[in-house]
Each structure stands twice: as structure tokens, then as C-alpha cells.
Motif scaffolding. Structure first.
Motif, mmCIF file in Angstrom:
data_model
loop_
_atom_site.group_PDB
_atom_site.id
_atom_site.type_symbol
_atom_site.label_atom_id
_atom_site.label_comp_id
_atom_site.label_asym_id
_atom_site.label_seq_id
_atom_site.Cartn_x
_atom_site.Cartn_y
_atom_site.Cartn_z
ATOM 1 N N LEU A 8 0.832 -1.208 0.000
ATOM 2 C CA LEU A 8 0.000 0.000 0.000
ATOM 3 C C LEU A 8 0.863 1.253 0.000
ATOM 4 N N GLU A 9 1.953 1.214 0.763
ATOM 5 C CA GLU A 9 2.870 2.355 0.789
ATOM 6 C C GLU A 9 3.498 2.558 -0.590
ATOM 7 N N LEU A 10 3.890 1.462 -1.228
ATOM 8 C CA LEU A 10 4.471 1.565 -2.568
ATOM 9 C C LEU A 10 3.455 2.116 -3.562
ATOM 10 N N ARG A 11 2.208 1.665 -3.465
ATOM 11 C CA ARG A 11 1.168 2.174 -4.362
ATOM 12 C C ARG A 11 0.979 3.679 -4.182
ATOM 13 N N ASN A 12 0.948 4.131 -2.932
ATOM 14 C CA ASN A 12 0.768 5.560 -2.673
ATOM 15 C C ASN A 12 1.935 6.372 -3.231
ATOM 16 N N ARG A 13 3.128 5.838 -3.095
ATOM 17 C CA ARG A 13 4.305 6.543 -3.633
ATOM 18 C C ARG A 13 4.237 6.604 -5.161
ATOM 19 N N LEU A 14 3.851 5.509 -5.790
ATOM 20 C CA LEU A 14 3.747 5.493 -7.248
ATOM 21 C C LEU A 14 2.672 6.463 -7.743
ATOM 22 N N LEU A 15 1.559 6.531 -7.020
ATOM 23 C CA LEU A 15 0.502 7.468 -7.393
ATOM 24 C C LEU A 15 0.993 8.911 -7.307
ATOM 25 N N ILE A 81 10.039 12.203 -8.133
ATOM 26 C CA ILE A 81 10.062 10.747 -8.296
ATOM 27 C C ILE A 81 11.137 10.113 -7.416
ATOM 28 N N LEU A 82 12.329 10.683 -7.452
ATOM 29 C CA LEU A 82 13.416 10.122 -6.643
ATOM 30 C C LEU A 82 13.174 10.332 -5.158
ATOM 31 N N TYR A 83 12.527 11.441 -4.798
ATOM 32 C CA TYR A 83 12.204 11.667 -3.381
ATOM 33 C C TYR A 83 11.217 10.622 -2.877
ATOM 34 N N GLN A 84 10.232 10.290 -3.693
ATOM 35 C CA GLN A 84 9.266 9.266 -3.291
ATOM 36 C C GLN A 84 9.949 7.906 -3.146
ATOM 37 N N LEU A 85 10.855 7.590 -4.056
ATOM 38 C CA LEU A 85 11.607 6.338 -3.927
ATOM 39 C C LEU A 85 12.458 6.355 -2.667
ATOM 40 N N TRP A 86 13.083 7.497 -2.406
ATOM 41 C CA TRP A 86 13.906 7.649 -1.213
ATOM 42 C C TRP A 86 13.057 7.471 0.049
ATOM 43 N N SER A 87 11.871 8.076 0.083
ATOM 44 C CA SER A 87 11.002 7.985 1.252
ATOM 45 C C SER A 87 10.540 6.548 1.489
ATOM 46 N N PHE A 88 10.432 5.769 0.399
ATOM 47 C CA PHE A 88 9.986 4.389 0.541
ATOM 48 C C PHE A 88 11.069 3.496 1.125
ATOM 49 N N ALA A 90 13.960 4.638 2.704
ATOM 50 C CA ALA A 90 14.728 5.233 3.804
ATOM 51 C C ALA A 90 14.511 4.533 5.145
ATOM 52 N N PRO A 91 13.272 4.128 5.510
ATOM 53 C CA PRO A 91 13.100 3.473 6.824
ATOM 54 C C PRO A 91 13.910 2.199 6.985
ATOM 55 N N GLY A 92 14.304 1.569 5.894
ATOM 56 C CA GLY A 92 15.082 0.336 5.987
ATOM 57 C C GLY A 92 16.581 0.529 5.944
ATOM 58 N N LEU A 93 17.032 1.784 5.950
ATOM 59 C CA LEU A 93 18.461 2.067 5.859
ATOM 60 C C LEU A 93 19.048 2.361 7.232
ATOM 61 N N TYR A 94 20.329 2.054 7.380
ATOM 62 C CA TYR A 94 21.064 2.452 8.570
ATOM 63 C C TYR A 94 21.365 3.946 8.508
ATOM 64 N N ALA A 95 21.794 4.485 9.655
ATOM 65 C CA ALA A 95 22.065 5.925 9.726
ATOM 66 C C ALA A 95 23.171 6.328 8.763
ATOM 67 N N HIS A 96 24.248 5.527 8.689
ATOM 68 C CA HIS A 96 25.357 5.883 7.803
ATOM 69 C C HIS A 96 24.936 5.801 6.340
ATOM 70 N N GLU A 97 23.991 4.884 6.032
ATOM 71 C CA GLU A 97 23.509 4.770 4.657
ATOM 72 C C GLU A 97 22.640 5.971 4.283
ATOM 73 N N LYS A 98 21.856 6.464 5.245
ATOM 74 C CA LYS A 98 21.043 7.649 4.980
ATOM 75 C C LYS A 98 21.921 8.874 4.734
ATOM 76 N N LYS A 99 22.982 9.004 5.532
ATOM 77 C CA LYS A 99 23.881 10.149 5.358
ATOM 78 C C LYS A 99 24.563 10.111 3.996
ATOM 79 N N LEU A 100 24.819 8.927 3.495
ATOM 80 C CA LEU A 100 25.497 8.788 2.218
ATOM 81 C C LEU A 100 24.512 8.893 1.053
ATOM 82 N N ALA A 101 23.312 8.329 1.225
ATOM 83 C CA ALA A 101 22.372 8.228 0.106
ATOM 84 C C ALA A 101 21.834 9.583 -0.325
#
Length: 244
Positions: A8-15, A81-88, A90-101
Motif C-alpha cells: 500500500l505504501e508503494l502504491r501511494n508513492r507510485l501514485l 520521483i526520486l524523493y518518493q523512492l527515497w522515502s519508501f 529510507a526506513p530500511g536504511l542504517y544511519a550511515h547509509e542515509k547520510k550517504l544516500a
């Protein structure tokens, strides 16, 4: 989150991505003809006085500008588009991965736009100048608007992707797939590869191939440099604050 909630989250992001493209398209569509004339400017300026572009298909005068407006809508909506992908993800990333991504995400958007701008203001005048100057005498040049649009979009895509080389290089280094030293040692192969890619992605003339290959090589060197700096300043433990 359960699988259903993820879907559902992915669908909302795609919309939201589709909505951003549609909003941009709704804004650009009334100006599609003006936008096409702007896009055709580098070629129109080089045509002899009294000559212009033609449409060999009766529907091309409508569909070619509409296609341009649609592609530009996607082009403009890329940050959303990239922000929506990032928001989808991001919750699964570590802190160091977020700082880099996030810096890499921002840089990739900027570099893609710079590649398209470089193609429009630098490559197009040189390439079209070459093509219009080498034709046999007595041949009237009447470029077709659909063929021109396909050529321009192909060049935009080629240069936009080519300008992403620093990001790809840095990611390869940070992921441990290679090192700056190994990439530097393979520099001769990289230079040859850049010219091969330039030959594949651009028209069969030396000017456009060189104008793509040389920036690709320079961008590779920039990526190696920043990759070296990133590895050099990375802490020994690799991932300092991973508690998210």
C-alpha cells in the motif's frame, strides 16, 4: 510493516509520482509548440534563410510537441520521483547509509540535468553545424520534426546518463567492489570504453562521439578522486552510528 502495508505504501508513492508527472504535463501542454521551437533552436539557427523543418506525417505536428511536453514533464518531475523512492526505502536504511544516500541522490539529479544542458548548449550547435556544413551542394535540408525530436531525446538521455559516472564510480568504491587504485590502473581501458560507448550512443560522426567520450573520461577521474577522498576520511570501523 506487514507485506500488505508495504504494498500500500508503494502504491501511494507510485501514485504521487504519476500525479507529479501529470501536473507538470498539464502545465506544459498548452506551451508544447513553443517548447518545440525552443528545442529546435540549435538546428533552426543553422538552416539557410527561407528553409525550415517539415512534418512528413500529418499527425506529427500534434504528436511530436505533445511527446516533448510529456518527456519534459518526466524530466522536471525527477526530483519528486526520486524523493518518493527515497522515502519508501529510507526506513530500511542504517544511519550511515542515509547520510550517504541523500548527497548521492541530490548529486545524481544535478548531474543528469547538467548532462542535458551540456548537450543542448555545447553539443547540439557543434553537431548540427557539422551536419549542415558537410552536405553536397544542391541538396535542400528539410529536417523532419519527429526524427529531430527522437535524435534530441536520445542525445539528452545519453549525456544525462554519462554524467552519472562519478556517482557510479563512488558507489563502486564505497561498496568495496573496487578501489581507487584499481580504477586508476585500469584507466587505459576506461578511456577506450568511453569512446566505444560514445560511438554506440551518438550519431556516427567523430565530433559527437568525442564530445561524449571526453566528458565521460573526465567525470570518471572526478569520481575516482572523490572516491579516494571518501575512503580516506571514512572511520576505521566503517559505520559509525548505525542505531536507527
Amino acid at each position: 510493516m506487514p507485506l500488505i502495508e508495504h504494498l500500500l505504501e508503494l502504491r501511494n508513492r507510485l501514485l504521487k509520482m504519476v500525479l507529479a508527472v501529470l501536473v507538470c504535463f498539464a502545465v506544459l501542454f498548452p506551451f508544447r509548440n513553443e517548447l518545440y521551437l525552443i528545442m529546435a533552436g540549435p538546428l533552426m539557427e543553422l538552416l539557410p534563410v527561407g528553409q525550415s523543418m517539415i512534418a512528413t506525417d500529418i499527425t506529427a505536428t500534434f504528436f511530436a510537441p505533445m511527446k516533448l511536453a510529456l518527456v519534459l514533464s518526466v524530466f522536471i518531475a525527477i526530483p519528486v520521483i526520486l524523493y518518493q523512492l527515497w522515502s519508501f526505502i529510507a526506513p530500511g536504511l542504517y544511519a550511515h547509509e542515509k547520510k550517504l544516500a541523500f548527497p548521492l541522490l541530490f548529486s545524481s539529479i544535478l548531474l543528469f540535468y547538467l548532462g542535458a544542458i551540456f548537450a543542448y548548449y555545447v553539443v547540439f550547435p557543434l553537431v548540427f553545424g557539422f551536419f549542415t556544413a558537410v552536405g553536397p551542394e544542391g541538396i535542400v535540408e528539410l529536417p523532419d520534426i519527429t526524427s529531430y525530436l527522437n535524435f534530441v531525446l536520445k542525445m539528452f538521455f545519453a549525456f544525462g546518463v554519462a554524467f552519472e559516472i562519478p556517482i557510479a564510480t563512488i558507489l563502486m568504491i564505497l561498496s568495496g567492489a573496487t578501489t581507487p587504485q584499481e580504477l586508476s590502473a585500469k584507466r587505459p581501458y576506461v578511456v577506450v570504453g568511453c569512446f566505444v560507448i560514445g560511438m554506440i550512443l551518438t550519431p556516427p560522426d567523430l565530433i559527437s562521439q568525442t564530445l561524449l567520450a571526453v566528458p565521460m573520461w573526465l567525470l570518471f577521474e572526478i569520481g575516482v578522486l572523490f572516491g579516494y577522498l571518501a575512503v580516506r576520511h571514512r572511520p576505521d570501523d566503517g559505520y559509525p552510528d548505525d542505531d536507527v
